[in-house]
Enzyme design. Sequence first.
Site, PDB file in Angstrom:
ATOM      1  N   ALA A  63     -45.657 -31.506  13.581  1.00 12.54           N
ATOM      2  CA  ALA A  63     -46.563 -31.040  14.631  1.00 12.54           C
ATOM      3  C   ALA A  63     -46.800 -29.551  14.439  1.00 12.54           C
ATOM      4  O   ALA A  63     -45.935 -28.836  13.921  1.00 12.54           O
ATOM      5  CB  ALA A  63     -45.942 -31.299  16.000  1.00 12.54           C
ATOM      6  N   GLY A 108     -43.287 -34.520  12.760  1.00 11.23           N
ATOM      7  CA  GLY A 108     -44.404 -35.449  12.892  1.00 11.23           C
ATOM      8  C   GLY A 108     -44.899 -35.989  11.553  1.00 11.23           C
ATOM      9  O   GLY A 108     -45.474 -37.073  11.493  1.00 11.23           O
ATOM     10  N   GLU A 111     -42.696 -38.806  10.876  1.00 14.80           N
ATOM     11  CA  GLU A 111     -43.029 -39.853  11.855  1.00 14.80           C
ATOM     12  C   GLU A 111     -44.313 -40.581  11.457  1.00 14.80           C
ATOM     13  O   GLU A 111     -44.436 -41.791  11.642  1.00 14.80           O
ATOM     14  CB  GLU A 111     -43.148 -39.226  13.246  1.00 14.80           C
ATOM     15  CG  GLU A 111     -41.788 -38.753  13.759  1.00 14.80           C
ATOM     16  CD  GLU A 111     -41.880 -37.924  15.034  1.00 14.80           C
ATOM     17  OE1 GLU A 111     -42.591 -36.908  15.038  1.00 14.80           O
ATOM     18  OE2 GLU A 111     -41.245 -38.307  16.031  1.00 14.80           O
ATOM     19  N   GLU A 131     -36.463 -31.175  14.529  1.00 10.98           N
ATOM     20  CA  GLU A 131     -36.836 -30.727  15.873  1.00 10.98           C
ATOM     21  C   GLU A 131     -35.700 -30.040  16.618  1.00 10.98           C
ATOM     22  O   GLU A 131     -35.936 -29.099  17.377  1.00 10.98           O
ATOM     23  CB  GLU A 131     -37.354 -31.919  16.700  1.00 10.98           C
ATOM     24  CG  GLU A 131     -38.776 -32.339  16.363  1.00 10.98           C
ATOM     25  CD  GLU A 131     -38.883 -33.320  15.200  1.00 10.98           C
ATOM     26  OE1 GLU A 131     -37.899 -33.490  14.454  1.00 10.98           O
ATOM     27  OE2 GLU A 131     -39.955 -33.923  15.051  1.00 10.98           O
TER      28      GLU A 131
HETATM   29  N1  CO8 Z   1     -46.666 -25.915  12.348  1.00  9.85           N
HETATM   30  C1  CO8 Z   1     -47.500 -24.874  12.161  1.00  9.85           C
HETATM   31  N2  CO8 Z   1     -47.542 -24.156  11.019  1.00  9.85           N
HETATM   32  C2  CO8 Z   1     -46.714 -24.530  10.019  1.00  9.85           C
HETATM   33  C3  CO8 Z   1     -45.823 -25.586  10.151  1.00  9.85           C
HETATM   34  C4  CO8 Z   1     -45.829 -26.317  11.392  1.00  9.85           C
HETATM   35  N3  CO8 Z   1     -45.047 -27.388  11.585  1.00  9.85           N
HETATM   36  N4  CO8 Z   1     -45.110 -25.710   9.012  1.00  9.85           N
HETATM   37  C5  CO8 Z   1     -45.542 -24.742   8.187  1.00  9.85           C
HETATM   38  N5  CO8 Z   1     -46.520 -24.026   8.797  1.00  9.85           N
HETATM   39  C6  CO8 Z   1     -47.249 -22.874   8.249  1.00  9.85           C
HETATM   40  C7  CO8 Z   1     -46.401 -21.626   8.228  1.00  9.85           C
HETATM   41  O1  CO8 Z   1     -46.411 -21.002   9.496  1.00  9.85           O
HETATM   42  C8  CO8 Z   1     -47.065 -20.822   7.152  1.00  9.85           C
HETATM   43  O2  CO8 Z   1     -48.235 -20.244   7.685  1.00  9.85           O
HETATM   44  P1  CO8 Z   1     -48.495 -18.656   7.511  1.00  9.85           P
HETATM   45  O3  CO8 Z   1     -48.664 -18.476   6.040  1.00  9.85           O
HETATM   46  O4  CO8 Z   1     -49.755 -18.429   8.277  1.00  9.85           O
HETATM   47  O5  CO8 Z   1     -47.293 -17.969   8.052  1.00  9.85           O
HETATM   48  C9  CO8 Z   1     -47.540 -21.873   6.158  1.00  9.85           C
HETATM   49  O6  CO8 Z   1     -47.552 -23.108   6.873  1.00  9.85           O
HETATM   50  C10 CO8 Z   1     -46.591 -22.046   4.963  1.00  9.85           C
HETATM   51  O7  CO8 Z   1     -45.306 -22.310   5.477  1.00  9.85           O
HETATM   52  P2  CO8 Z   1     -43.995 -21.473   5.016  1.00  9.85           P
HETATM   53  O8  CO8 Z   1     -44.379 -20.090   4.618  1.00  9.85           O
HETATM   54  O9  CO8 Z   1     -42.970 -21.636   6.084  1.00  9.85           O
HETATM   55  O10 CO8 Z   1     -43.597 -22.289   3.706  1.00  9.85           O
HETATM   56  P3  CO8 Z   1     -42.141 -22.403   3.074  1.00  9.85           P
HETATM   57  O11 CO8 Z   1     -42.315 -23.052   1.756  1.00  9.85           O
HETATM   58  O12 CO8 Z   1     -41.424 -21.105   3.133  1.00  9.85           O
HETATM   59  O13 CO8 Z   1     -41.328 -23.422   4.044  1.00  9.85           O
HETATM   60  C11 CO8 Z   1     -41.065 -25.420   5.360  1.00  9.85           C
HETATM   61  C12 CO8 Z   1     -41.733 -24.745   4.139  1.00  9.85           C
HETATM   62  C13 CO8 Z   1     -39.553 -25.488   5.091  1.00  9.85           C
HETATM   63  C14 CO8 Z   1     -41.644 -26.802   5.509  1.00  9.85           C
HETATM   64  C15 CO8 Z   1     -41.325 -24.534   6.615  1.00  9.85           C
HETATM   65  O14 CO8 Z   1     -42.726 -24.267   6.694  1.00  9.85           O
HETATM   66  C16 CO8 Z   1     -40.914 -25.195   7.911  1.00  9.85           C
HETATM   67  O15 CO8 Z   1     -39.736 -25.266   8.207  1.00  9.85           O
HETATM   68  N6  CO8 Z   1     -41.911 -25.672   8.709  1.00  9.85           N
HETATM   69  C17 CO8 Z   1     -41.656 -26.243  10.010  1.00  9.85           C
HETATM   70  C18 CO8 Z   1     -41.133 -27.651   9.861  1.00  9.85           C
HETATM   71  C19 CO8 Z   1     -40.796 -28.220  11.232  1.00  9.85           C
HETATM   72  O16 CO8 Z   1     -39.970 -27.704  11.964  1.00  9.85           O
HETATM   73  N7  CO8 Z   1     -41.471 -29.341  11.569  1.00  9.85           N
HETATM   74  C20 CO8 Z   1     -41.246 -30.007  12.826  1.00  9.85           C
HETATM   75  C21 CO8 Z   1     -42.251 -29.548  13.841  1.00  9.85           C
HETATM   76  S1  CO8 Z   1     -41.953 -30.228  15.459  1.00  9.85           S
HETATM   77  C22 CO8 Z   1     -42.573 -31.795  15.374  1.00  9.85           C
HETATM   78  O17 CO8 Z   1     -43.106 -32.215  14.375  1.00  9.85           O
HETATM   79  C23 CO8 Z   1     -42.486 -32.706  16.566  1.00  9.85           C
HETATM   80  C24 CO8 Z   1     -42.276 -31.968  17.847  1.00  9.85           C
HETATM   81  C25 CO8 Z   1     -42.279 -32.908  19.006  1.00  9.85           C
HETATM   82  C26 CO8 Z   1     -43.701 -33.296  19.368  1.00  9.85           C
HETATM   83  C27 CO8 Z   1     -43.872 -33.370  20.804  1.00  9.85           C
HETATM   84  C28 CO8 Z   1     -45.249 -33.909  21.207  1.00  9.85           C
HETATM   85  C29 CO8 Z   1     -46.262 -32.954  21.750  1.00  9.85           C
END
Ligand code: CO8
Length: 257
Positions: A63, A108, A111, A131
């Site tokens: 997400a 997500g 999922e 999460e």
């Molecule tokens: N949301 C928004 N932006 C994201 C996300 C995300 N989930 N993941 C990555 N990005 C963006 C980063 O912010 C970054 O953008 P910017 O260059 O503008 O800063 C760009 O993508 C590249 O990401 P990274 O620089 O972080 O890339 P890395 O290679 O260093 O890291 C990772 C890759 C490990 C995947 C890292 O990006 C990460 O940990 N991302 C988040 C993963 C995460 O926590 N996902 C779970 C999200 S919560 C969810 O899915 C469900 C919540 C419950 C839903 C409830 C219903 C409403």
Amino acid sequence: MSVRLERMEEFALLTLNRPEALNALSFAILAEIREALDEAARMEGTRALFITGAGDKAFCAGADIKELRNRSLVDQRRGAEFGQAVFARLDRLPVPSVALVNGYAFGGGLELALAATFRLCSANAVFGLPEVKLGLIPGYGGTQRLPRVIGEARALDMILTGRSVKAEEAERIGLVHRLVGEGDLREAGLEFARRFSGYSLPVLEFARRAVQRGSDLNLHEGLQLEAELSTLAYRTRDAEEGMAAFEEKRKPEFTDG
Ligand code: CO8
């Protein structure tokens, strides 16, 4: 458009196309996925749907975290239900679906892959429900579908620690059906889908429904469901053709009827 739907031979291919944010699922993208799934369901002659992520780094990083802050509880609840409903559409698509996981599948993103019928992954795939690290829990079906796929003990381990699972482990614990170590993931997907795509679509759907709905039922109810669906399969023209072809020692010609 952040979601692309195209034809790939006799299949449909849905690509999450927001590589700059690792294909993260904004609410706008979820709405686009819903539209694309409806369109894929209407595409004439489609034998299966593939889902993948643009770029070589991520299938989908979950997400869109930036959208999740400062929301009212009502909006949050609606958001979770919306995401669940979109993924349920994938689960119930009239054709089987195959997630081609080409990198990170987090939150997500995992999922979404779990709502597909099959999951294939490349060697750089990494899976996780992180999460808890955000003070959240999965909201698009992860707490329900993951234990059904890999078992409760393993699902609790992944969900409560938020740890990442690499491709080899994902294959070992049954989170993916195939790890494509070498070669092109899409080519491998085509080869994988052709192992079932020549069979009768309604019959495949009965089989999917028996397995997938059956896991929500007790054994007695599940067996009743199987009796109903196997009878429905028996009544198809394709069953008649399949059994006739066996007796006549020829290849069956299924017509999806
Ligand atoms: N949301 C928004 N932006 C994201 C996300 C995300 N989930 N993941 C990555 N990005 C963006 C980063 O912010 C970054 O953008 P910017 O260059 O503008 O800063 C760009 O993508 C590249 O990401 P990274 O620089 O972080 O890339 P890395 O290679 O260093 O890291 C990772 C890759 C490990 C995947 C890292 O990006 C990460 O940990 N991302 C988040 C993963 C995460 O926590 N996902 C779970 C999200 S919560 C969810 O899915 C469900 C919540 C419950 C839903 C409830 C219903 C409403």
